[in-house]
Design a protein around this motif. Sequence first.
Motif, PDB file in Angstrom:
ATOM      1  N   GLY A 182      12.438  51.615  -2.146  1.00 26.17           N
ATOM      2  CA  GLY A 182      12.291  52.809  -2.953  1.00 26.17           C
ATOM      3  C   GLY A 182      13.672  53.393  -3.157  1.00 26.17           C
ATOM      4  O   GLY A 182      14.673  52.782  -2.803  1.00 26.17           O
ATOM      5  N   HIS A 183      13.716  54.587  -3.720  1.00 23.73           N
ATOM      6  CA  HIS A 183      15.019  55.213  -3.939  1.00 23.73           C
ATOM      7  C   HIS A 183      15.677  55.495  -2.596  1.00 23.73           C
ATOM      8  O   HIS A 183      15.075  56.094  -1.711  1.00 23.73           O
ATOM      9  N   LEU A 184      16.882  55.019  -2.435  1.00 21.92           N
ATOM     10  CA  LEU A 184      17.725  55.171  -1.256  1.00 21.92           C
ATOM     11  C   LEU A 184      17.235  54.390  -0.044  1.00 21.92           C
ATOM     12  O   LEU A 184      17.687  54.632   1.074  1.00 21.92           O
ATOM     13  N   GLU A 185      16.351  53.421  -0.235  1.00 17.68           N
ATOM     14  CA  GLU A 185      15.878  52.574   0.864  1.00 17.68           C
ATOM     15  C   GLU A 185      15.773  51.127   0.414  1.00 17.68           C
ATOM     16  O   GLU A 185      15.311  50.852  -0.690  1.00 17.68           O
ATOM     17  N   PHE A 186      16.201  50.217   1.297  1.00 20.98           N
ATOM     18  CA  PHE A 186      16.088  48.801   1.002  1.00 20.98           C
ATOM     19  C   PHE A 186      16.103  47.998   2.296  1.00 20.98           C
ATOM     20  O   PHE A 186      16.454  48.520   3.354  1.00 20.98           O
ATOM     21  N   THR A 187      15.677  46.761   2.205  1.00 21.44           N
ATOM     22  CA  THR A 187      15.801  45.837   3.325  1.00 21.44           C
ATOM     23  C   THR A 187      16.880  44.827   2.990  1.00 21.44           C
ATOM     24  O   THR A 187      17.134  44.527   1.824  1.00 21.44           O
ATOM     25  N   VAL A 188      17.510  44.319   4.042  1.00 13.98           N
ATOM     26  CA  VAL A 188      18.539  43.298   3.875  1.00 13.98           C
ATOM     27  C   VAL A 188      18.223  42.120   4.793  1.00 13.98           C
ATOM     28  O   VAL A 188      17.587  42.278   5.831  1.00 13.98           O
ATOM     29  N   THR A 189      18.694  40.962   4.382  1.00 12.80           N
ATOM     30  CA  THR A 189      18.670  39.764   5.209  1.00 12.80           C
ATOM     31  C   THR A 189      20.096  39.262   5.292  1.00 12.80           C
ATOM     32  O   THR A 189      20.795  39.188   4.275  1.00 12.80           O
ATOM     33  N   PHE A 190      20.518  38.942   6.515  1.00 13.10           N
ATOM     34  CA  PHE A 190      21.868  38.448   6.756  1.00 13.10           C
ATOM     35  C   PHE A 190      21.868  36.923   6.876  1.00 13.10           C
ATOM     36  O   PHE A 190      20.813  36.309   7.106  1.00 13.10           O
ATOM     37  N   ALA A 191      23.026  36.344   6.752  1.00 10.16           N
ATOM     38  CA  ALA A 191      23.170  34.885   6.810  1.00 10.16           C
ATOM     39  C   ALA A 191      22.670  34.316   8.133  1.00 10.16           C
ATOM     40  O   ALA A 191      22.210  33.175   8.177  1.00 10.16           O
ATOM     41  N   ASP A 192      22.708  35.097   9.204  1.00 12.28           N
ATOM     42  CA  ASP A 192      22.233  34.606  10.498  1.00 12.28           C
ATOM     43  C   ASP A 192      20.732  34.807  10.696  1.00 12.28           C
ATOM     44  O   ASP A 192      20.193  34.535  11.762  1.00 12.28           O
ATOM     45  N   GLY A 193      20.026  35.303   9.659  1.00 11.69           N
ATOM     46  CA  GLY A 193      18.584  35.468   9.720  1.00 11.69           C
ATOM     47  C   GLY A 193      18.111  36.858  10.102  1.00 11.69           C
ATOM     48  O   GLY A 193      16.930  37.177   9.962  1.00 11.69           O
ATOM     49  N   LEU A 194      18.994  37.709  10.591  1.00 11.89           N
ATOM     50  CA  LEU A 194      18.620  39.080  10.947  1.00 11.89           C
ATOM     51  C   LEU A 194      18.177  39.836   9.701  1.00 11.89           C
ATOM     52  O   LEU A 194      18.800  39.717   8.645  1.00 11.89           O
ATOM     53  N   THR A 195      17.107  40.603   9.819  1.00 14.57           N
ATOM     54  CA  THR A 195      16.645  41.436   8.716  1.00 14.57           C
ATOM     55  C   THR A 195      16.433  42.852   9.231  1.00 14.57           C
ATOM     56  O   THR A 195      16.214  43.073  10.425  1.00 14.57           O
TER      57      THR A 195
END
Length: 84
Positions: A12-25
């Motif tokens: 949503g606005h000002l919120e997101f999820t990320v995934t890193f190259a090492d698999g951490l989310t």
Amino acid sequence: MNSDVVDVQLIGHLEFTVTFADGLTGRVRMLPSHLYGVFERLKDPEFFKSARVVDGFVSWPGEIDLAPDAMHAAIRERGEWILS
């Protein structure tokens, strides 16, 4: 450890999820108090939606980006990174 971001998904606005190259989310939340200076443009929900991954960084047009190493450390420790 590889803290490069490989994927970003808006929640949503000002919120997101990320995934890193090492698999951490994890989740990132930006509080309105953080939106000053270069980050002020992110107050516009349409501009915020232009988030993308560029060279391992969560980025927006105009050379706005977030430090992946700080993001990774906070998410590894707490599951989320809150920018206030």
